[in-house]
Design a protein around this motif. Structure first.
Motif, short mmCIF file in Angstrom:
data_model
loop_
_atom_site.label_atom_id
_atom_site.label_comp_id
_atom_site.label_asym_id
_atom_site.label_seq_id
_atom_site.Cartn_x
_atom_site.Cartn_y
_atom_site.Cartn_z
N ARG A 12 0.83 -1.21 0.00
CA ARG A 12 0.00 0.00 0.00
C ARG A 12 0.86 1.26 0.00
N GLU A 13 1.93 1.22 0.78
CA GLU A 13 2.82 2.38 0.86
C GLU A 13 3.50 2.64 -0.49
N GLN A 14 3.90 1.57 -1.17
CA GLN A 14 4.55 1.71 -2.46
C GLN A 14 3.63 2.28 -3.52
N THR A 15 2.35 1.96 -3.43
CA THR A 15 1.40 2.39 -4.46
C THR A 15 0.60 3.60 -4.03
N SER A 16 1.08 4.30 -3.00
CA SER A 16 0.35 5.47 -2.54
C SER A 16 0.39 6.57 -3.58
N HIS A 17 -0.51 7.51 -3.44
CA HIS A 17 -0.66 8.62 -4.39
C HIS A 17 0.64 9.41 -4.53
N GLY A 18 1.33 9.66 -3.44
CA GLY A 18 2.57 10.42 -3.48
C GLY A 18 3.64 9.74 -4.32
N ASP A 19 3.74 8.42 -4.21
CA ASP A 19 4.73 7.69 -4.98
C ASP A 19 4.45 7.81 -6.48
N ARG A 20 3.18 7.73 -6.84
CA ARG A 20 2.83 7.84 -8.27
C ARG A 20 3.13 9.23 -8.79
N LEU A 21 2.89 10.26 -7.98
CA LEU A 21 3.21 11.63 -8.39
C LEU A 21 4.71 11.82 -8.55
N GLU A 22 5.47 11.24 -7.61
CA GLU A 22 6.93 11.34 -7.69
C GLU A 22 7.44 10.62 -8.94
N GLU A 23 6.88 9.45 -9.23
CA GLU A 23 7.29 8.71 -10.42
C GLU A 23 6.95 9.48 -11.69
N ALA A 24 5.79 10.09 -11.71
CA ALA A 24 5.39 10.88 -12.89
C ALA A 24 6.31 12.08 -13.07
N ALA A 25 6.66 12.73 -11.98
CA ALA A 25 7.57 13.88 -12.06
C ALA A 25 8.95 13.44 -12.53
N ALA A 26 9.42 12.29 -12.05
CA ALA A 26 10.72 11.77 -12.47
C ALA A 26 10.70 11.41 -13.96
N GLU A 27 9.61 10.81 -14.41
CA GLU A 27 9.50 10.48 -15.84
C GLU A 27 9.45 11.73 -16.69
N ASP A 28 8.77 12.76 -16.21
CA ASP A 28 8.70 14.02 -16.95
C ASP A 28 10.09 14.66 -17.03
N ALA A 29 10.82 14.64 -15.93
CA ALA A 29 12.17 15.20 -15.91
C ALA A 29 13.08 14.42 -16.87
N LYS A 30 12.93 13.11 -16.91
CA LYS A 30 13.73 12.29 -17.83
C LYS A 30 13.37 12.62 -19.27
N ARG A 31 12.10 12.79 -19.56
CA ARG A 31 11.65 13.11 -20.91
C ARG A 31 12.26 14.44 -21.36
N VAL A 32 12.28 15.42 -20.47
CA VAL A 32 12.86 16.72 -20.79
C VAL A 32 14.36 16.57 -21.06
N LEU A 33 15.05 15.79 -20.25
CA LEU A 33 16.47 15.58 -20.45
C LEU A 33 16.73 14.87 -21.79
N VAL A 34 15.91 13.87 -22.11
CA VAL A 34 16.06 13.18 -23.40
C VAL A 34 15.87 14.17 -24.55
N GLU A 35 14.86 15.02 -24.45
CA GLU A 35 14.63 16.02 -25.50
C GLU A 35 15.81 16.99 -25.61
N ASP A 36 16.37 17.41 -24.49
CA ASP A 36 17.53 18.29 -24.51
C ASP A 36 18.73 17.61 -25.17
N ILE A 37 18.93 16.35 -24.85
CA ILE A 37 20.03 15.59 -25.46
C ILE A 37 19.80 15.45 -26.96
N LEU A 38 18.57 15.16 -27.36
CA LEU A 38 18.26 15.06 -28.79
C LEU A 38 18.53 16.38 -29.50
N ASP A 39 18.16 17.50 -28.89
CA ASP A 39 18.45 18.81 -29.47
C ASP A 39 19.95 19.01 -29.66
#
Length: 129
Positions: A12-39
């Motif tokens: 339950r702790e692993q799948t809490s709302h906060g963890d999903r938000l943190e994972e989404a933020a980390a994925e978004d940050a990675k996506r931005v870094l990938v786009e910067d590297i591609l540029d």
């Protein structure tokens, strides 16, 4: 509390709302870094930026030059780096040693960020297919 209850609470702790938000933020940050590297890769490919990087470090410069003066050691160090990166052993020179050392260092110290380089390289390789 039983071991099963402990496992359920941990799940339950692993799948809490906060963890999903943190994972989404980390994925978004990675996506931005990938786009910067591609540029940056596109700028390099277009000739707008150089492929080279410089490092000012006397100790490393001395080490690399000493390796170049001892080709057997240069090969030993290069092959050790290749093995650490699960690459096939092959010829190495100054540039290859530095490239492999940087890759290994980034992979070990910042694996999540360095994965963005791999993802950008995959995207660039499949662009236009």
């Amino acid at each position: 509390m039983s071991e099963e209850d402990d496992d359920l609470a941990a799940l339950r702790e692993q799948t809490s709302h906060g963890d999903r938000l943190e994972e989404a933020a980390a994925e978004d940050a990675k996506r931005v870094l990938v786009e910067d590297i591609l540029d940056e890769l596109e700028s390099i490919e277009a000739g707008d930026k150089q492929k080279t990087i410089s490092v000012w470090d006397g100790h490393l410069a001395a080490f690399i030059r000493a390796l170049e003066e001892n080709p057997d050691r240069l090969m030993d160090v290069g092959h050790a780096l290749q093995r650490q990166l699960n690459l096939e052993e092959g010829d190495v020179d100054r540039s290859e040693i530095l490239r492999l050392a940087l890759r290994l260092g980034f992979q070990e110290a910042a694996p999540k960020e360095f994965e963005a380089v791999r993802e950008a390289a995959r995207k660039q390789a499949t662009k236009g297919l």
